[in-house]
Design a protein around this motif. Sequence first.
Motif, PDB file in Angstrom:
ATOM      1  N   ASP A 170      11.485 -25.048  41.030  1.00 17.96           N
ATOM      2  CA  ASP A 170      11.326 -23.651  41.397  1.00 17.96           C
ATOM      3  C   ASP A 170       9.755 -23.438  41.719  1.00 17.96           C
ATOM      4  N   PRO A 171       9.023 -24.851  42.478  1.00 19.53           N
ATOM      5  CA  PRO A 171       7.501 -24.789  42.806  1.00 19.53           C
ATOM      6  C   PRO A 171       7.139 -23.276  43.695  1.00 19.53           C
ATOM      7  N   ALA A 172       8.088 -21.885  43.676  1.00 21.87           N
ATOM      8  CA  ALA A 172       7.607 -21.175  43.881  1.00 21.87           C
ATOM      9  C   ALA A 172       6.556 -19.741  42.301  1.00 21.87           C
ATOM     10  N   LEU A 173       7.623 -20.517  41.420  1.00 21.41           N
ATOM     11  CA  LEU A 173       6.933 -19.707  40.579  1.00 21.41           C
ATOM     12  C   LEU A 173       6.014 -20.001  39.940  1.00 21.41           C
ATOM     13  N   GLN A 174       4.803 -19.569  39.754  1.00 20.18           N
ATOM     14  CA  GLN A 174       3.183 -19.836  38.719  1.00 20.18           C
ATOM     15  C   GLN A 174       3.548 -19.727  37.638  1.00 20.18           C
ATOM     16  N   VAL A 175       2.724 -21.367  37.091  1.00 22.95           N
ATOM     17  CA  VAL A 175       3.148 -21.715  35.988  1.00 22.95           C
ATOM     18  C   VAL A 175       2.416 -22.222  35.425  1.00 22.95           C
ATOM     19  N   GLU A 176       1.967 -22.046  33.482  1.00 22.27           N
ATOM     20  CA  GLU A 176       0.300 -23.158  33.398  1.00 22.27           C
ATOM     21  C   GLU A 176       1.348 -23.278  32.368  1.00 22.27           C
ATOM     22  N   SER A 177       0.810 -24.184  31.459  1.00 16.85           N
ATOM     23  CA  SER A 177       1.052 -24.829  30.353  1.00 16.85           C
ATOM     24  C   SER A 177      -0.341 -25.214  29.314  1.00 16.85           C
ATOM     25  N   LYS A 178       0.192 -24.942  27.627  1.00 15.60           N
ATOM     26  CA  LYS A 178      -1.043 -24.772  27.182  1.00 15.60           C
ATOM     27  C   LYS A 178      -0.336 -25.671  25.854  1.00 15.60           C
ATOM     28  N   ALA A 179      -0.417 -26.378  25.527  1.00 14.30           N
ATOM     29  CA  ALA A 179      -0.392 -27.450  24.657  1.00 14.30           C
ATOM     30  C   ALA A 179      -1.158 -27.507  23.501  1.00 14.30           C
ATOM     31  N   GLN A 180      -1.809 -26.092  22.666  1.00  8.60           N
ATOM     32  CA  GLN A 180      -1.444 -25.940  21.591  1.00  8.60           C
ATOM     33  C   GLN A 180      -0.926 -24.784  20.666  1.00  8.60           C
ATOM     34  N   ARG A 181      -1.379 -24.651  19.262  1.00  8.37           N
ATOM     35  CA  ARG A 181      -0.444 -23.074  18.404  1.00  8.37           C
ATOM     36  C   ARG A 181      -1.758 -22.160  18.605  1.00  8.37           C
ATOM     37  N   ILE A 182      -0.364 -20.822  18.825  1.00  6.64           N
ATOM     38  CA  ILE A 182      -1.494 -19.574  18.603  1.00  6.64           C
ATOM     39  C   ILE A 182      -1.759 -19.580  17.219  1.00  6.64           C
ATOM     40  N   THR A 183      -2.691 -19.051  17.119  1.00  4.50           N
ATOM     41  CA  THR A 183      -3.262 -18.649  15.855  1.00  4.50           C
ATOM     42  C   THR A 183      -3.386 -16.946  15.065  1.00  4.50           C
ATOM     43  N   ALA A 184      -3.747 -16.479  14.249  1.00  2.00           N
ATOM     44  CA  ALA A 184      -4.694 -15.486  14.005  1.00  2.00           C
ATOM     45  C   ALA A 184      -5.974 -15.222  14.947  1.00  2.00           C
ATOM     46  N   GLU A 185      -6.445 -16.308  15.141  1.00  2.00           N
ATOM     47  CA  GLU A 185      -8.151 -16.623  15.498  1.00  2.00           C
ATOM     48  C   GLU A 185      -7.741 -16.135  17.411  1.00  2.00           C
TER      49      GLU A 185
END
Length: 256
Positions: free
Chosen positions: A95-110
């Motif tokens: 669905d090209p109408a959707l806004q999508v962003e990717s982040k190839a990283q891990r979530i940490t407390a920091e």
Amino acid sequence: MPPERLERFARHIVLPEIGGTGQLALAKTHILLVGMGGIGSPALQYLAGAGIGRITLIDSDRVEESNLQRQTLFSQADIGRDKAMAAQDWVRRFDPALQVESKAQRITAENAATLLEGADLVLDGCDNFATRLAVSDSCVAQRVPLVSAAVGRFQGQVGSFAGHLPDQPCYRCYVGDAFDAEDCDTCAEDGMLGAMAGWAGTFGAMQAIRVAVEGRAAFGDPQWGQLHLLDGLKPGMRTMRIAKDPDCRTCSQALS
């Protein structure tokens, strides 16, 4: 909504519990999806299918051949790619109408506070407690609702948490402080039925939709503090209520 979008979501709009108002709410929602594995893959497919207008994808792993048994977004051609990037490409094709962003990283407390900035809702389907608790703590601090989904072998758990509200528990109220370490069991050791991951992921997507349309459609019952336990062996499901821990160092201290 443009006519072509009305046609795309017609089956939602004719539901009295969703309707045009609910569909518009979904289109205006920004969901942060943590983990593009066995839970995140089917969850993303149904969130995108539901018309969630903006989706941010977080995952630091790469696609492996053993993932394909349950991680339905990926194909043989994706092996070796960043999961977040491969998932982003899937959304853009779907669905090209959707806004999508990717982040190839891990979530940490920091970095959790930075990654959660601007999100209306978080759906966490990651595979370790340390990350889950970092996400939950940040959700409480930033007053962002959290849907948490987990799966292993033939069991799954899905719950919605709003620890930033005075009378509601957070995810830490449920698991306590003992699981901040990263030495938890993995599906590589214990195994997992692929379809079980699909059940947990799609159920998590449905609960996220409930949260997104709260106050705008009859389906909008977030079911805060209710943990749904999925049993794939029987099969069956039961629900338990999580109490707010008055000594919780995240949500109780945040409100004190």
